[in-house]
Design a protein around this motif. Sequence first.
Motif, mmCIF file in Angstrom:
data_model
loop_
_atom_site.group_PDB
_atom_site.id
_atom_site.type_symbol
_atom_site.label_atom_id
_atom_site.label_comp_id
_atom_site.label_asym_id
_atom_site.label_seq_id
_atom_site.Cartn_x
_atom_site.Cartn_y
_atom_site.Cartn_z
ATOM 1 N N ALA A 172 0.832 -1.209 0.000
ATOM 2 C CA ALA A 172 0.000 0.000 0.000
ATOM 3 C C ALA A 172 0.863 1.252 0.000
ATOM 4 C CB ALA A 172 -0.940 -0.010 1.199
ATOM 5 N N GLU A 173 1.949 1.227 0.781
ATOM 6 C CA GLU A 173 2.833 2.395 0.804
ATOM 7 C C GLU A 173 3.468 2.616 -0.562
ATOM 8 O OE1 GLU A 173 6.857 4.052 3.027
ATOM 9 O OE2 GLU A 173 6.500 1.911 2.807
ATOM 10 N N ARG A 174 3.950 1.546 -1.181
ATOM 11 C CA ARG A 174 4.606 1.672 -2.482
ATOM 12 C C ARG A 174 3.634 2.108 -3.568
ATOM 13 N NH1 ARG A 174 9.878 1.709 -2.018
ATOM 14 N NH2 ARG A 174 10.200 0.694 -4.024
ATOM 15 N N ILE A 175 2.389 1.659 -3.459
ATOM 16 C CA ILE A 175 1.407 1.963 -4.497
ATOM 17 C C ILE A 175 0.791 3.342 -4.291
ATOM 18 C CG2 ILE A 175 -0.826 1.276 -5.468
ATOM 19 C CD1 ILE A 175 -0.035 -1.647 -4.757
ATOM 20 N N LEU A 176 0.248 3.588 -3.095
ATOM 21 C CA LEU A 176 -0.499 4.818 -2.851
ATOM 22 C C LEU A 176 0.402 6.015 -2.605
ATOM 23 C CD1 LEU A 176 -3.307 3.365 -0.552
ATOM 24 C CD2 LEU A 176 -3.405 3.813 -3.010
ATOM 25 N N THR A 184 2.337 -1.947 -8.275
ATOM 26 C CA THR A 184 0.884 -2.005 -8.459
ATOM 27 C C THR A 184 0.496 -3.203 -9.315
ATOM 28 O OG1 THR A 184 0.758 0.416 -8.319
ATOM 29 C CG2 THR A 184 -1.140 -0.742 -9.261
ATOM 30 N N ALA A 185 1.189 -3.347 -10.450
ATOM 31 C CA ALA A 185 0.892 -4.473 -11.339
ATOM 32 C C ALA A 185 1.188 -5.798 -10.657
ATOM 33 C CB ALA A 185 1.710 -4.338 -12.621
ATOM 34 N N GLU A 186 2.303 -5.870 -9.955
ATOM 35 C CA GLU A 186 2.667 -7.114 -9.274
ATOM 36 C C GLU A 186 1.628 -7.491 -8.219
ATOM 37 O OE1 GLU A 186 6.913 -8.479 -7.957
ATOM 38 O OE2 GLU A 186 6.043 -7.347 -6.277
ATOM 39 N N PHE A 187 1.175 -6.530 -7.454
ATOM 40 C CA PHE A 187 0.168 -6.772 -6.428
ATOM 41 C C PHE A 187 -1.101 -7.360 -7.043
ATOM 42 C CE2 PHE A 187 -3.329 -5.216 -3.672
ATOM 43 C CZ PHE A 187 -2.932 -5.762 -2.458
ATOM 44 N N VAL A 188 -1.541 -6.784 -8.152
ATOM 45 C CA VAL A 188 -2.757 -7.264 -8.826
ATOM 46 C C VAL A 188 -2.543 -8.666 -9.388
ATOM 47 C CG1 VAL A 188 -4.328 -6.859 -10.760
ATOM 48 C CG2 VAL A 188 -3.569 -4.940 -9.347
ATOM 49 N N LEU A 190 -0.395 -11.034 -8.504
ATOM 50 C CA LEU A 190 -0.227 -12.064 -7.483
ATOM 51 C C LEU A 190 -1.570 -12.512 -6.916
ATOM 52 C CD1 LEU A 190 2.933 -10.757 -5.575
ATOM 53 C CD2 LEU A 190 2.783 -12.764 -7.049
ATOM 54 N N ILE A 191 -2.437 -11.536 -6.643
ATOM 55 C CA ILE A 191 -3.753 -11.879 -6.093
ATOM 56 C C ILE A 191 -4.609 -12.592 -7.132
ATOM 57 C CG2 ILE A 191 -5.904 -10.919 -5.200
ATOM 58 C CD1 ILE A 191 -4.255 -8.695 -3.916
ATOM 59 N N ALA A 192 -4.665 -12.019 -8.333
ATOM 60 C CA ALA A 192 -5.533 -12.576 -9.370
ATOM 61 C C ALA A 192 -5.116 -13.987 -9.770
ATOM 62 C CB ALA A 192 -5.530 -11.655 -10.593
ATOM 63 N N LEU A 193 -3.810 -14.220 -9.907
ATOM 64 C CA LEU A 193 -3.360 -15.534 -10.367
ATOM 65 C C LEU A 193 -3.423 -16.585 -9.263
ATOM 66 C CD1 LEU A 193 -0.556 -14.321 -12.728
ATOM 67 C CD2 LEU A 193 -2.363 -15.918 -13.353
ATOM 68 N N ALA A 194 -3.209 -16.184 -8.019
ATOM 69 C CA ALA A 194 -3.395 -17.150 -6.931
ATOM 70 C C ALA A 194 -4.843 -17.635 -6.916
ATOM 71 C CB ALA A 194 -3.019 -16.512 -5.592
ATOM 72 N N TRP A 195 -5.763 -16.716 -7.103
ATOM 73 C CA TRP A 195 -7.182 -17.061 -7.140
ATOM 74 C C TRP A 195 -7.515 -17.922 -8.356
ATOM 75 C CZ3 TRP A 195 -10.396 -16.915 -3.283
ATOM 76 C CH2 TRP A 195 -11.773 -16.972 -3.499
ATOM 77 N N TRP A 196 -6.883 -17.605 -9.499
ATOM 78 C CA TRP A 196 -7.172 -18.372 -10.711
ATOM 79 C C TRP A 196 -6.606 -19.787 -10.633
ATOM 80 C CZ3 TRP A 196 -9.887 -19.729 -14.554
ATOM 81 C CH2 TRP A 196 -9.354 -20.487 -15.589
ATOM 82 N N PHE A 197 -5.341 -19.911 -10.242
ATOM 83 C CA PHE A 197 -4.716 -21.229 -10.220
ATOM 84 C C PHE A 197 -5.350 -22.157 -9.189
ATOM 85 C CE2 PHE A 197 -0.663 -19.083 -11.882
ATOM 86 C CZ PHE A 197 -0.934 -19.475 -13.177
ATOM 87 N N VAL A 372 5.751 -9.028 -14.201
ATOM 88 C CA VAL A 372 6.232 -7.642 -14.242
ATOM 89 C C VAL A 372 7.618 -7.555 -14.867
ATOM 90 C CG1 VAL A 372 6.968 -5.689 -12.822
ATOM 91 C CG2 VAL A 372 4.758 -6.760 -12.406
ATOM 92 N N PRO A 373 8.602 -8.397 -14.472
ATOM 93 C CA PRO A 373 9.889 -8.359 -15.175
ATOM 94 C C PRO A 373 9.766 -8.598 -16.679
ATOM 95 C CG PRO A 373 10.121 -9.566 -13.135
ATOM 96 C CD PRO A 373 8.655 -9.286 -13.296
ATOM 97 N N ALA A 374 8.831 -9.462 -17.082
ATOM 98 C CA ALA A 374 8.637 -9.701 -18.514
ATOM 99 C C ALA A 374 8.121 -8.446 -19.221
ATOM 100 C CB ALA A 374 7.667 -10.866 -18.719
ATOM 101 N N MET A 375 7.253 -7.690 -18.557
ATOM 102 C CA MET A 375 6.776 -6.437 -19.140
ATOM 103 C C MET A 375 7.866 -5.369 -19.110
ATOM 104 S SD MET A 375 3.005 -6.594 -17.359
ATOM 105 C CE MET A 375 2.407 -5.011 -17.958
ATOM 106 N N LEU A 376 8.683 -5.382 -18.052
ATOM 107 C CA LEU A 376 9.793 -4.428 -17.981
ATOM 108 C C LEU A 376 10.846 -4.735 -19.031
ATOM 109 C CD1 LEU A 376 10.246 -4.089 -14.109
ATOM 110 C CD2 LEU A 376 9.266 -2.416 -15.669
#
Length: 422
Positions: A172-176, A184-188, A190-197, A372-376
């Motif tokens: 939250a500190e790093r994002i907000l 921000t992208a990593e946070f999203v 990690l949550i989305a893919l944990a839920w998907w897998f 994120v590293p792949a996008m970077l």
Amino acid sequence: MGVTLFWTLIALSSSLVIFGLRRPECVYEFPFLAGATFLGFIAPQLPALLEDRFLPEGAAAQTTLFAILCVAACGLGWQATLPRFASTPWHFDERRLLIASALLSATGAYFYFALSHLPPEIKYSIYTGMPVVYQFFAKMLSYGFAIALVCCARRVSVAALSIVAFDTLFYAERILWLGRRSETAEFVFLIALAWWFQKRRAAPRLLTAGFVLFAVLALNSTGQYRSITTEQEDAGWTDVLKIDVIANFADVLANGGPEVRNAVQRMNSVQDTQAFDFGLFHWNTLVFNYVPAQVVGAELKDWLTVSFTDQISRDYDPPIGSTETGLSDAFASFSYLGALKFFVLAFWMRRMYDAAEAGSTLCQIVYPLMLVPAMLAITHHTQWPLSTLLHMALFLLPLLLLARTRSSTRAPRAFTVAQWSS
């Protein structure tokens, strides 16, 4: 010619995005994210550069052509397949995984805390000195967060929820506060893919499409956001709401951006001098980042660095904080064949994704961390995935090895690393 190339780039990038929207879970695949990155970061900076009379003739068109090859490589690499091969399944104990997660999170949190308490003139100098050291170790918090999310998505527990909540405070500190796009992208992810897998539930496509559109428009406003949150002491959320993301995006379209301008000038210089590094850039960067001169000595570090003829012109002045994009270093390595770097990256990401879908706990942790590293690799440089993998090998893999169990019984607390598949 330049206009035709530009619209070809738009069409190819858009096709990856549209193809990724065919099913809700496809938005987690690398081609969709690569297409969105080219659409949101590379393409908007090109129109003004294609008409810039002060750039070398044909240089912007050359960059656009190479960007087209890189986009195509991202799609083709993902579609390429190899025969399946079996590996011995790994089993993890949930309790051990949570202990590893707690250790990684606590260590990373300590260094994030130390980084936040550095003087401002040092804290924001992220390229040298102690901030680099603290950032290097603080990354372990992301590993702990990823493990806890996988455990929590599989079976909710007080321990997993506590670690997730603890790590979220630092995100939250790093994002907000700092407006970090990568966090921000990593946070999203990690949550989305944990839920998907674990649950096979993905975000609705309409929501994802809206998020991508907003990200494309807001991408060029992060600098203004950071200046408000970190430099203006009396700033509030009302100042943030006053940011005109549409105007900022239109400004990039009209005037271009520094990152792609840097890429255009460097690629033109490489083309003129034929001073290719043939991939030595990656080795030298690993030595620079992971061999501490304070420990081994400057002489040994210099000896490990492979020298090559660098005739790249530096008669341009890259703005502080800007990048040269991954396009420029890929071109500087192998000319137009440098697009194969993105082919290999996409191919390897596909292998990891398939293994994660097949039930590999290891890949369910690593794949989201690699997005994120792949996008970077597109926006910054292609060294990001390699450096991230080495960092994981040093800090994440040893704890995962300790969390393994040799029991073949699929107990309720057991996680399995399934076979890799193509």
